[in-house]
Write a protein that holds these residues in place. Structure first.
Motif, PDB file in Angstrom:
ATOM      1  N   LEU A  52     -60.101  24.979  59.733  1.00 17.21           N
ATOM      2  CA  LEU A  52     -61.168  25.571  58.932  1.00 17.21           C
ATOM      3  C   LEU A  52     -62.354  24.614  58.803  1.00 17.21           C
ATOM      4  O   LEU A  52     -63.516  25.020  58.860  1.00 17.21           O
ATOM      5  N   LYS A  53     -62.012  23.344  58.674  1.00 14.17           N
ATOM      6  CA  LYS A  53     -63.089  22.355  58.525  1.00 14.17           C
ATOM      7  C   LYS A  53     -64.025  22.367  59.742  1.00 14.17           C
ATOM      8  O   LYS A  53     -65.252  22.402  59.598  1.00 14.17           O
ATOM      9  N   LYS A 113     -64.432  24.771  61.824  1.00 19.02           N
ATOM     10  CA  LYS A 113     -65.167  26.043  61.859  1.00 19.02           C
ATOM     11  C   LYS A 113     -66.384  25.978  60.951  1.00 19.02           C
ATOM     12  O   LYS A 113     -67.471  26.429  61.312  1.00 19.02           O
ATOM     13  N   VAL A 114     -66.180  25.423  59.757  1.00 17.41           N
ATOM     14  CA  VAL A 114     -67.289  25.305  58.812  1.00 17.41           C
ATOM     15  C   VAL A 114     -68.386  24.423  59.397  1.00 17.41           C
ATOM     16  O   VAL A 114     -69.575  24.756  59.337  1.00 17.41           O
TER      17      VAL A 114
END
Lengths: 177, 252
Positions: B63-64, B66-67
């Motif tokens: 997720l990191k 992706k962010v």
């Protein structure tokens, strides 16, 4: 990398877990929560110049929360929250009593289910206060409600959570028999 | 506080979110009321139970990044340049605009007005020398001249005695500059005469370094809300000296 983006990431990436946790609790779905977190970070970055220092965690969580709500509004506008029937005069049995003689795994499972059953307005107050450690003042800002309302929501939320927990435990006990 | 009031505030009390006054009032009540004390303990353990047992979801791996990708896409160079330099750009534009406005004012308004003023002053000065109308009040006494101006102009022009510096007072008269009556104070330096025009700097302030036109030197400045314009055949250096001496006297 832009200096602004470097600063932004330095301040806000450490709150990624908190952001995901809140989104996950509000929408109850992993992939949706991930999408919301990404969108919230994007919104936060665009509004970074409006961030005046101070509690970056509370500032970000406010955006995550608002993003989650607009996401719900967009993706599931017809989903009506199940009217919650409060058992006003039901006796509140504390966790300490009702969780007696239950395994740690069961406690966690029941508690999670109990929180899911609460209306979002109570759920978010509990998650933000108990898990994310926002103060009443920060909660008031994040949820755009008066501090007095934060007080009563948290207080009532705790009581309802105990009621739900007791109900679940009792139901399980019946099924288990 | 009675039990009912205390119960309303028990959650914020336990959370340490009350103001000191109410915090102390509740403490005092709890010291004497068993049932409220137990209620407070239930809230404390409820809160602890939630914190210990409620699952905290951690961001899934990936997720990191992706962010960060999302942010990087937003932060494309062209946008970035404007975001980082936008403010500076705006300042530069504002500055440019301001300079243009100033330049315009300077080029169009002020020089033409100054030009008119200079032409008027030059003709006033030369006329005062040619016709026998140098002064209306012939006096070497600064107080007499000052008194004479009183009532003829609606302000009080400073009249300074500069005899020691080599500029003797000849007298005063009323002249016209910029369509208004102004005080003209006449000094003599050697064989040359000097006209000093004084009027209120209400519409605009005049400021000119020593210049010359048609054989005269002149300069102007403003001080204490008044415009001073002096003109003479004397040398530029002598005129500057006059200005300095006068400024000093007036300031005293």
């Amino acid at each position: 990398m832009g200096e602004e983006r470097r600063q932004f990431e330095e301040i806000f990436l450490p709150f990624l877990d908190a952001a995901y946790n809140l989104a996950r609790w509000i929408v109850q779905h992993d992939q949706d929560a991930q999408d919301i977190v990404q969108e919230a970070y994007l919104r936060a970055f665009k509004g970074f110049h409006g961030f005046r220092g101070g509690n970056g965690r509370a500032w970000l969580l406010t955006i995550v929360r608002n993003t989650a709500y607009s996401w719900i509004h967009k993706h599931a506008p017809d989903e009506k929250l199940v009217p919650y029937e409060e058992e006003k005069h039901a006796e509140i049995i504390s966790f300490d009593q009702s969780a007696r003689e239950i395994t740690t795994e069961k406690r966690k499972e029941y508690l999670e289910n109990a929180l899911v059953r609460l209306p979002t307005e109570y759920r978010e107050v509990i998650v933000l206060y108990e898990l994310e450690g926002l103060s009443y003042k920060e909660l008031a800002l994040a949820l755009d409600i008066p501090v007095g309302t934060v007080m009563s929501r948290l207080s009532r939320g705790r009581r309802r959570l105990q009621q739900e927990f007791t109900q679940i435990r009792n139901a399980e006990a019946v099924n288990g028999l | 506080m009675d039990c009912e009031e205390v119960r309303q505030l028990l959650d914020p009390y336990v959370d340490g979110e009350l103001d000191l006054t109410r915090q102390l009032a509740i403490e005092a009540h709890l010291a004497e009321c068993n049932s409220c004390r137990e209620a407070a303990q239930r809230i404390t353990s409820c809160s602890r139970f939630i914190r210990v047992n409620l699952p905290v979801y951690r961001a899934p791996p990936g997720l990191k990044s992706k962010v960060r990708t999302t942010l990087a896409n937003e932060d494309k160079p062209k946008f970035r340049w404007f975001r980082e330099h936008g403010r500076r750009l705006a300042y530069a534009a504002a500055l440019l605009l301001l300079s243009c406005a100033l330049a315009w004012t300077w080029l169009t308004l002020s020089p033409s007005k100054d030009k008119e003023l200079i032409a008027e002053a030059v003709s006033n000065h030369s006329r005062s020398l040619m016709v026998s109308h140098l002064v209306d009040c012939a006096s070497g006494d600064q107080h007499a001249i000052k008194q004479w101006f009183d009532g003829k102009v609606d302000y009080s022009p400073p009249v300074a005695d500069l005899t020691q510096a080599g500029y003797t007072l000849v007298g005063g008269r009323i002249d016209i500059l910029e369509q208004r009556p102004v005080a003209a104070i006449v000094y003599q330096h050697g064989k040359n005469l000097l006209n000093l025009f004084v009027w209120p700097a209400t519409s605009r302030k005049i400021d000119m370094d020593v210049r010359s036109e048609r054989g005269y030197h002149f300069c102007a400045w403003n001080l204490a809300g008044l415009n001073f314009f002096c003109i003479s055949e004397i040398s530029a250096a002598d005129l500057e000296k006059f200005e300095d001496e006068l400024r000093e006297k007036i300031n005293l």
